[in-house]
Design an enzyme around this catalytic site. Sequence first.
Site, PDB file in Angstrom:
ATOM      1  N   ASP A  74       0.806  -1.216   0.000  1.00 14.51           N
ATOM      2  CA  ASP A  74       0.000   0.000   0.000  1.00 14.51           C
ATOM      3  C   ASP A  74       0.844   1.274   0.000  1.00 14.51           C
ATOM      4  OD1 ASP A  74      -2.500   1.316  -0.004  1.00 14.51           O
ATOM      5  OD2 ASP A  74      -2.404   1.598   2.157  1.00 14.51           O
ATOM      6  N   SER A  98      -6.491   6.075  -0.645  1.00  7.14           N
ATOM      7  CA  SER A  98      -6.906   4.747  -1.089  1.00  7.14           C
ATOM      8  C   SER A  98      -8.387   4.561  -0.808  1.00  7.14           C
ATOM      9  CB  SER A  98      -6.090   3.689  -0.329  1.00  7.14           C
ATOM     10  OG  SER A  98      -6.580   2.409  -0.615  1.00  7.14           O
ATOM     11  N   GLN A 148      -5.945  -1.626  -6.704  1.00  7.29           N
ATOM     12  CA  GLN A 148      -6.384  -0.571  -5.792  1.00  7.29           C
ATOM     13  C   GLN A 148      -7.070   0.532  -6.589  1.00  7.29           C
ATOM     14  OE1 GLN A 148      -3.413   2.106  -3.795  1.00  7.29           O
ATOM     15  NE2 GLN A 148      -4.277   1.191  -1.956  1.00  7.29           N
TER      16      GLN A 148
END
Length: 157
Positions: A74, A98, A148
């Site tokens: 991430d 995100s 994502q």
Amino acid sequence: TAEEVAKQPMFKEMPEFIRRYYESDRPIELRPVELGRYFGQKIDDGRIHVWIKTAATLPDDPALHMCALAYASDFSLLDAIMARYGRTLFDKRMMPASLDHAMWFHRPFRADEWLLYAQDSPSARGGRGLTRGSIFKPDGTLVASVAQEGSVRERKS
């Protein structure tokens, strides 16, 4: 390899605050490959690469390596969207966030050894973007995949 990237003259010419970010003492080590992005170079498809690994050696438990890689995955993924516009996550004019994150593990690996995180952004429009990542061992073995969606908006003055 990650060590070769850190030795590139352009890495040493990066703005100091960016170089400090990559050299700082943190649980995940990151070494970006396409350094021109930090000098405003646009990458139309957002195709970027980052070498990643944990800073510390981990025990042999595969679950710990999966957790560490999930955490590391991430760190830079929205940067692929930013690369499409010649910007980076360091751009203070932007507010990246995100929205969702999915990950699939394909083969055994060690998160405390260098892995190449290949990323791209097939779509970015209206303040949202999709990013995908493939994580490889140095020998080219695919160990994990990531997707994502992110919000990437300009700050209002």
